[in-house]
Scaffold this active site. Structure first.
Site, mmCIF file in Angstrom:
data_model
loop_
_atom_site.group_PDB
_atom_site.id
_atom_site.type_symbol
_atom_site.label_atom_id
_atom_site.label_comp_id
_atom_site.label_asym_id
_atom_site.label_seq_id
_atom_site.Cartn_x
_atom_site.Cartn_y
_atom_site.Cartn_z
ATOM 1 C CD1 TRP A 1 4.121 6.929 -4.170
ATOM 2 C CD2 TRP A 1 3.346 6.099 -2.330
ATOM 3 N NE1 TRP A 1 3.604 8.026 -3.408
ATOM 4 C CE2 TRP A 1 3.126 7.645 -2.160
ATOM 5 C CE3 TRP A 1 2.639 5.461 -1.393
ATOM 6 C CZ2 TRP A 1 2.462 8.150 -1.476
ATOM 7 C CZ3 TRP A 1 2.072 6.149 -0.191
ATOM 8 C CH2 TRP A 1 1.862 7.245 -0.270
ATOM 9 C CG ASP B 1 -0.178 1.555 -6.085
ATOM 10 O OD1 ASP B 1 -1.090 2.228 -6.845
ATOM 11 O OD2 ASP B 1 0.577 2.213 -5.314
ATOM 12 C CE LYS C 1 -2.225 9.493 -6.299
ATOM 13 N NZ LYS C 1 -1.815 10.837 -5.578
#
Length: 357
Positions: free
Chosen positions: A107, A171, A195
């Protein structure tokens, strides 16, 4: 091992993830009726008093959980966190900005690639180790911001807050609200809801107000300053996803807040890592100090055993354990709503599988 349908199922998927049962119950009821008029949440106007109360409560709860002061704007925006890989540079940096990118996995590489489309980027580390990087030698003197991903879901690498002299952007999608952290070093943090604090369709952005620009190259609806001005309702927001997050944020508060979330996360992860480390069948390649509490990634001694493990796990009531297609293996995601009993049950299954494999 029984093939009967399990009485309890645990969702270990990396996202969308397991939700707290009270949140599911309240969200389901709201589909029938959310206010005295009998309207469903799906019919609710984003400019109604009922939704005003939802929006105000969710912001207040998030501010209280993280200790966010008025110098930060709190935005609840449509979509997923990945779009912000490109939006944050355009929203808070000038065209000639230099952005440092800390690379710890899949990511963070995607974030670096996207940011490089719009601004000059500088890698701050060698990304090949299964560990978080040593940044002591990193030169950040001419950087406007340094970006990192706090938890890499594919490989299970966690990254603590870097000690750098430039403002941080992060992030935090897969560990948001799983532990307390100091917001002060950050220019901006963002996290998708699916999440750790809601369902798919919503991203929270916490950004310093003084960094919001009014001269961005962005369409108006993607401009953080505009969304802040209109209370994140410049256009119709993801009302249902926002409502689910408001319920989840209140649930986190009722459980005891982020300290409780952190203690529970550590207990769940310790159970699994202890099982793996004491086993001759399972292995985790991540360095001990960098192991994620959110995503426990491991392999079995023989590749042929992975499919057998996954099939038996599904039958036993453990969903979502398949590792990402890019890396394979097994991944147990242990987000805020996963009860300790879920981790205990999975460990018991792992012991039994090893005994009979």
């Amino acid at each position: 091992m029984s093939t009967e349908a399990p009485s309890v199922r645990y969702n270990f998927a990396p996202g969308p993830a397991q939700l707290p049962e009270p949140v599911i119950a309240q969200a389901a009821e709201a589909i029938r009726a959310i206010d005295a008029s009998g309207r469903s949440i799906l019919e609710l106007s984003h400019r109604s008093p009922t939704f005003d109360a939802i929006a105000q409560r969710s912001e207040a709860d998030l501010r209280e959980l993280l200790g966010i002061g008025d110098e930060y704007a709190v935005l609840f925006l449509n979509g997923g966190a990945r779009v912000h890989y490109g939006l944050w540079p355009l929203n808070i940096s000038a065209p000639d900005a230099r952005l440092g990118m800390i690379l710890t996995g899949y990511w963070s590489r995607l974030a670096a690639d996207e940011a490089a489309r719009f601004r000059q980027t500088v890698p701050l580390n060698d990304p090949d180790d299964l560990d978080y990087p040593d940044l002591e030698a990193a030169n950040v003197s001419d950087l406007d911001y340094a970006h990192y991903v706090s938890n890499e879901t594919l490989t299970g690498i966690a990254m603590p807050t870097p000690d750098l002299s430039c403002p941080l952007v992060c992030d935090r999608t897969s560990d948001f609200l799983s532990e307390p952290f100091d917001i002060a070093p950050y220019a901006l943090c963002y996290a998708g809801g699916q999440k750790t604090f809601g369902c798919a369709g919503l991203t929270a952005v916490v950004v310093r107000r003084d960094l919001l620009r009014t001269d961005t190259e962005l369409p108006t609806g993607l401009d953080y300053a505009t969304q802040e001005k209109y209370g994140c309702r410049y256009y119709t927001p993801a009302i249902y996803a926002w409502y689910v997050s408001s319920l989840y944020l209140r649930w986190i508060r009722e459980q005891g807040g982020l300290q409780t979330m952190a203690e529970q996360a550590q207990k769940r992860a310790t159970l699994l890592y202890d099982c793996i480390d004491r086993s001759s069948l399972y292995a985790c390649a991540v360095a001990s100090r960098a192991r994620s509490r959110m995503n426990v990634c491991f392999t079995l001694e023989e590749d042929a055993l992975h499919e057998r493990f996954l099939k038996k796990a599904e039958i036993a009531g453990f969903a979502g354990l398949r590792g990402h297609v890019a890396v394979g293996g097994i991944r147990a995601s242990l987000y805020n709503a996963m009860p300790i009993t879920g981790a205990q049950a999975l460990v018991h299954f792992m012991h039994e599988f090893e005994r009979t494999a």
